[in-house]
Enzyme design. Sequence first.
Site, PDB file in Angstrom:
ATOM      1  N   PHE A  21       1.584  -1.186  -0.343  1.00 12.54           N
ATOM      2  CA  PHE A  21       0.117   0.143   0.505  1.00 12.54           C
ATOM      3  C   PHE A  21       1.110   1.305   0.212  1.00 12.54           C
ATOM      4  O   PHE A  21      -0.004   2.334  -0.656  1.00 12.54           O
ATOM      5  CB  PHE A  21      -0.658  -0.097   1.056  1.00 12.54           C
ATOM      6  CG  PHE A  21      -1.985  -1.274   1.257  1.00 12.54           C
ATOM      7  CD1 PHE A  21      -2.452  -1.212  -0.615  1.00 12.54           C
ATOM      8  CD2 PHE A  21      -2.478  -2.171   2.166  1.00 12.54           C
ATOM      9  CE1 PHE A  21      -3.697  -2.126  -0.032  1.00 12.54           C
ATOM     10  CE2 PHE A  21      -3.185  -3.077   2.194  1.00 12.54           C
ATOM     11  CZ  PHE A  21      -3.586  -3.455   0.509  1.00 12.54           C
ATOM     12  N   ASP A  22       2.023   1.010   0.456  1.00 14.93           N
ATOM     13  CA  ASP A  22       2.833   2.423   0.221  1.00 14.93           C
ATOM     14  C   ASP A  22       3.179   2.357  -0.966  1.00 14.93           C
ATOM     15  O   ASP A  22       3.891   3.676  -1.821  1.00 14.93           O
ATOM     16  CB  ASP A  22       3.959   2.437   1.094  1.00 14.93           C
ATOM     17  CG  ASP A  22       4.166   2.289   2.344  1.00 14.93           C
ATOM     18  OD1 ASP A  22       3.516   4.107   2.896  1.00 14.93           O
ATOM     19  OD2 ASP A  22       5.468   1.623   3.429  1.00 14.93           O
ATOM     20  N   VAL A  23       3.374   1.041  -1.889  1.00 11.34           N
ATOM     21  CA  VAL A  23       3.498   1.396  -3.590  1.00 11.34           C
ATOM     22  C   VAL A  23       2.667   2.383  -4.228  1.00 11.34           C
ATOM     23  O   VAL A  23       2.110   2.747  -4.759  1.00 11.34           O
ATOM     24  CB  VAL A  23       4.461   0.252  -3.870  1.00 11.34           C
ATOM     25  CG1 VAL A  23       4.676   0.340  -5.436  1.00 11.34           C
ATOM     26  CG2 VAL A  23       5.526  -0.504  -3.742  1.00 11.34           C
TER      27      VAL A  23
END
Length: 377
Positions: free
Chosen positions: A169-171
């Site tokens: 989810f960071d990506v």
Amino acid sequence: MTTHPGPLAGLLVADFSRILAGPYATMLLADLGAQVIKVEGPGGDDTRTWMPPVRDGVSTYYLGINRNKRSIALDLKDPGDLAAAQELARRADVMIENFRPGGLARFGLDYPSVSASNQKVVYASISGFGSGAGASLPGYDLMVQAISGLMSLTGDPDGSPYRAGISVFDVMAGMHASIGILAALNHRASTGRGQHVEVNLLSSALSGLVNHSSAYVAGDTVPFRMGNAHPSLFPYEPLPTADGDLIVIAGNDGQFRKLCQVLGLPELPEDPRFGRNQDRTANRDELRPLLLARLATRTRDEWFRDLLAAGVPCAPINTIDEGVAYAGELGLHPVIDSGGVPSVRNPITFSETPPAYELPPPGLDEHGEEIRAWLLS
């Protein structure tokens, strides 16, 4: 300050982000020609210390998301450094930050302050849980994997939930931030006005859960953990062969028919239990052993070759080195050189304005003297 060619050439990005989501977004922009100035605190980006693994003593985590940038170390509590940061924000086309919501206000680097002197700025903020009731929550990807429901879908049905192997989810939030920035720049091109773009990991997660979140919000169905199985397709999972697992996919009835032909089971598509996808999904426990009996007669690579030749989607479960090697075999040129540091190429191909890889990930404050002189000019 020089720039390299690309579709975003001429754009100045003031990058006040750190760790993963923001730096990934700004690296994508930098690859496409934007001039990115990475602003770090005196101790540097946290990922500089996230090791092992390392290359020449530098964290490969940091190296993987910071090419094509220039670094300046600024202590925002120091009046001179703060003035430099504010001047950079005043000149920037894009400013991106992932402090806790409101955390830059006391430095005059929040959106209202920056936009007051730079009305054209596209100001992007990335947080874990938004700038409202979740503003005080720390924004770690693992927290979002848990809270969003992703971990409830990952792992063996009878075992414990698992996190994804990457900070997915960071990506995803980094990519959403890039999309938002580009959309806002297009709006600015026609109106002359900048704006505030906000992205948070939880919203990116719920969007990225696609069919699973849709199952709940549109179908009032709460998905559950199925291991490697798919709730709506069969086969769509690893299946054992004589010497290892092979991903086998029948995404439609035609692919299932081709699969059965290669396996020597031409009668299965005529069986009313298996003829349509919904029938195969409902009767997967009856169909699976029939497929496994045939797959056990040959090796993974033999089935991979013959099934692909017949148009049946399938894949071996590779390690990372094998995945990179296979991309190379396909002519995708996965590894590029960025100033002597190998990294994975930008995934976008342009016919006229290809990405460039001119600068290696910078050392802490490597360009500080140059940038300070430019800001004073």
